[in-house]
Write an enzyme that holds these catalytic residues in place. Structure first.
Site, PDB file in Angstrom:
ATOM      1  N   LYS A 123      46.425  76.094  71.021  1.00  0.00           N
ATOM      2  CA  LYS A 123      45.216  75.546  71.626  1.00  0.00           C
ATOM      3  C   LYS A 123      45.246  75.748  73.133  1.00  0.00           C
ATOM      4  CE  LYS A 123      42.268  71.570  72.250  1.00  0.00           C
ATOM      5  NZ  LYS A 123      42.029  70.145  72.048  1.00  0.00           N
TER       6      LYS A 123
ATOM      7  N   GLY B  18      38.936  79.119  66.465  1.00  0.00           N
ATOM      8  CA  GLY B  18      38.079  77.975  66.760  1.00  0.00           C
ATOM      9  C   GLY B  18      37.852  77.847  68.247  1.00  0.00           C
TER      10      GLY B  18
ATOM     11  N   ASP C  16      39.127  60.772  69.642  1.00  0.00           N
ATOM     12  CA  ASP C  16      38.054  61.719  69.291  1.00  0.00           C
ATOM     13  C   ASP C  16      38.057  61.993  67.788  1.00  0.00           C
ATOM     14  OD1 ASP C  16      35.822  63.134  69.985  1.00  0.00           O
ATOM     15  OD2 ASP C  16      36.888  64.937  70.599  1.00  0.00           O
TER      16      ASP C  16
END
Length: 488
Positions: free
Chosen positions: A47, A24, A142
Site C-alpha cells: 500500500k 486497488g 474507517d
C-alpha cells in the site's frame, strides 16, 4: 483528490518487492501486487500512501505498531518504507485473495443473506475486540465496505490501515480528521479524539447500510421503514444505539455489544429453566388477516390469553393506527375512560393500542416473554415487514367458500418470502374445508379455530386448537392461569 500511483510494473521496493500491477486505488493511496525476490512465488500487497506534510514520523510510528499486530482477521504487516523526498510511505502486507465487501454487496444488489449480516457482525466484533484490547489500543477508524475483504470462505479481513492509530490518553482531539463520510463517527470531524466507541459507530453505520440495501448509514427519522423485514430483530435496537451521536450514549465496548445481542436473543430472566421455550428471546407471533372481518383481533386476544398461561409476561399489540377495537376495550376495562396512555392491562396481560412500528422495536427488546402483533387486514408493506420477521407468522382467513379466494391470494403474494413457520388459521372451518385449503395452499399448516364467543375466556376446545398452532413454541412447563374480562 485522487493521487496517481507512483510505482509501475517492474519497480523494486526495498531491494526485495517487485511491483507487478495496481490492484486497488482511491483517495490518496494505491495498492500494488508485488512478487518477493527472497521468497520466490510469494506475493504481497503493497500500500502506497502520500503522507500529510510533517507526518512521516507519525506514520512510521503507527506502522511499527501495526507490524506487531497478530490476529487471523488482520493481514500481517511485514515491512514499512517511506520516501522522505516525496512524502510517500509503503506498507507491505499479506495479499488476500477474495473480494471486498463492497463488491460482494453490489453483486447481490444489496440483498445479502441476513445470516451473512449476523456472521459478519460477529467477525467484526472479534477483530475490533482484539484491536481495542491491544496495548496500546488501536482504533481502526474507517470501517467501510471497501476496507473489508472477504475470502472465498466469506472470512473477514480488514485490509486498509491507512488511518488506524493508537489511542493517546493525553490527546483532546484528533490532529487530523479522517474517515469516510457516512461511516465515520461524528467526533472524527472535530471536537474530540476518536476512541473505541468511534469504531463501534462505524460498525453500526456499516450494519445499517447492509440492512437498508445501501440506502442509509446513519440513523435518521424514518429510517426504520427501510430496514429489511427479514433481518433478525435483535439487531435493530443494537444498530440504533451504536449510531448515537454522542459517544457516551453508545455501547462503550465490544463486550457491551455482544452482551446486548445476547440479551436480545435470550430468554427473559423471569422464566425459569423449566419454562424454556423453543424460541430464544421474546416469542413474537404476528397475526395478519387475509381480509377484513375474519376475526383477526378476536384471535389475537385469544392467542394472548393462551400464551399468558404458559409464559411470564405477555403483550398484545395493535399496530393499525385506524383501528378502534383496543380503544373500545380500554374504555370498558377502565370504566369508560380513555386516557392518553395507550398501554392498559387486563388480568396480567398488557395491551398496546394503535402502536407505531418504531415503538414495536423497543417492545421486542426483551421486556416481554411473548408478544402478539395484531396487524389487521393485509394492506401495506410496513405490516408485512413485521409479519416476515416474526417467529410465528399466522394468517387468519375465512373458511366460507366465497372467501377462501382471499386466503389463496394472500398466500400467492407471500410465496416470494419463504417462511417455513407460517401457518393458516380458519375460524369456524370444518374438516373438509381444512383438507381442501391444505391442497390449495400446498401446506399442512392449515388449522381450524372453533367457535369462541369471548376471547378473554378460552374454553377447552379453543385452548386445544390454539395449542396446535403454538405447539413448537411452548415452554416445557405449564402454569395454569385463568382470565376473566371484568366488565363494569
Amino acid at each position: 483528490m485522487n493521487q496517481p500511483c507512483k510505482l509501475v510494473h517492474g519497480d523494486v521496493l526495498g531491494e526485495r518487492y517487485v511491483i507487478d500491477r495496481v490492484i486497488g486505488e482511491g483517495g490518496m493511496s494505491c495498492v500494488y501486487l508485488a512478487e518477493d525476490l527472497k521468497l520466490p512465488g510469494k506475493q504481497w500487497a503493497v500500500k502506497e500512501t502520500l503522507s500529510e506534510p510533517g507526518m512521516q514520523r507519525t506514520v512510521q510510528d503507527e506502522a511499527q505498531l501495526l507490524i506487531k499486530l497478530s490476529h487471523p482477521r488482520l493481514p500481517r504487516i511485514v515491512d514499512f518504507f517511506h520516501d522522505g523526498d516525496n512524502g510517500y510511505t509503503y506498507l507491505v502486507m499479506d495479499y488476500i485473495q477474495g473480494m471486498t465487501l463492497e463488491k460482494y454487496f453490489l453483486g447481490y444488489r444489496g440483498n445479502v443473506n441476513p445470516d451473512f449480516i449476523m456472521e459478519l457482525t460477529e467477525q467484526l466484533l472479534d477483530v475490533l475486540e482484539y484491536l481495542h484490547h491491544h496495548e496500546p489500543q488501536v482504533i481502526f477508524r474507517d470501517l467501510k465496505p471497501s476496507n473489508i475483504m472477504l475470502t472465498d470462505q466469506l472470512e473477514v479481513r480488514l485490509i486498509d490501515f491507512g488511518i488506524a492509530r493508537s489511542y493517546k490518553h493525553e490527546s483532546g482531539e484528533d490532529t487530523v480528521k479522517l474517515g469516510t463520510v457516512g461511516f465515520a463517527a461524528p467526533e472524527q470531524y472535530g471536537g474530540r479524539q476518536s476512541d473505541a466507541r468511534s469504531d463501534l459507530y462505524g460498525l453500526g453505520a456499516l450494519l445499517l447500510y447492509l440492512s437498508t440495501g445501501g440506502k442509509f448509514s446513519e440513523w435518521i427519522t424514518g429510517v426504520e421503514r427501510h430496514i429489511r423485514g427479514d433481518l433478525p430483530r435483535e439487531l435493530v435496537p443494537v444498530i440504533r444505539k451504536l449510531l448515537q451521536y454522542a459517544p457516551e450514549h453508545r455501547y462503550q465496548s465490544t463486550a457491551e455489544v455482544r452482551s446486548a445481542l445476547k440479551r436480545q436473543h435470550s430468554i427473559s430472566a423471569n422464566l425459569s429453566a423449566a419454562q424454556t421455550s423453543t424460541v430464544p428471546g421474546t416469542l413474537v407471533a404476528a397475526v395478519l388477516g387475509a381480509s377484513s372481518g375474519v376475526g383477526t383481533t378476536h384471535s389475537c386476544i385469544a392467542f394472548g390469553h393462551f400464551l399468558a398461561s404458559r409464559y411470564g409476561k405477555v403483550a398484545v399489540v395493535e399496530m393499525s393506527a385506524k383501528s378502534t377495537s383496543f380503544s373500545r376495550i380500554q374504555e370498558i376495562a377502565e370504566g369508560g375512560r380513555l386516557g392518553s396512555i395507550r398501554k392498559f392491562e387486563i388480568n396480567g396481560i398488557h395491551f398496546w393500542r394503535q402502536t407505531a412500528r418504531t415503538e414495536v422495536i423497543s417492545l421486542l427488546g426483551g421486556s416481554y416473554d411473548a408478544v402478539v402483533l395484531d396487524l389487521g387486514a393485509y394492506r401495506d408493506s410496513e405490516r408485512l415487514e413485521e409479519f416476515l420477521r416474526a417467529d410465528l407468522p399466522i394468517v387468519i382467513g375465512s373458511g366460507a367458500e366465497w372467501r377462501r379466494h382471499d386466503v389463496a391470494t394472500l398466500a400467492r403474494m407471500l410465496s416470494r418470502h419463504p417462511q417455513p413457520s407460517r401457518i393458516y388459521a380458519l375460524p369456524l372451518a370444518g374438516e373438509e374445508t381444512i383438507q381442501e385449503m391444505r391442497k390449495t395452499l400446498g401446506t399442512n399448516k392449515v388449522y381450524a379455530l372453533p367457535l369462541q364467543l369471548d376471547p378473554f375466556e378460552i374454553p377447552d376446545s379453543s385452548r386445544q386448537a390454539i395449542a396446535r398452532l403454538f405447539q413448537d413454541y411452548l415452554p416445557q412447563a405449564v402454569r395454569k392461569r385463568r382470565f376473566r374480562f371484568l366488565k363494569n
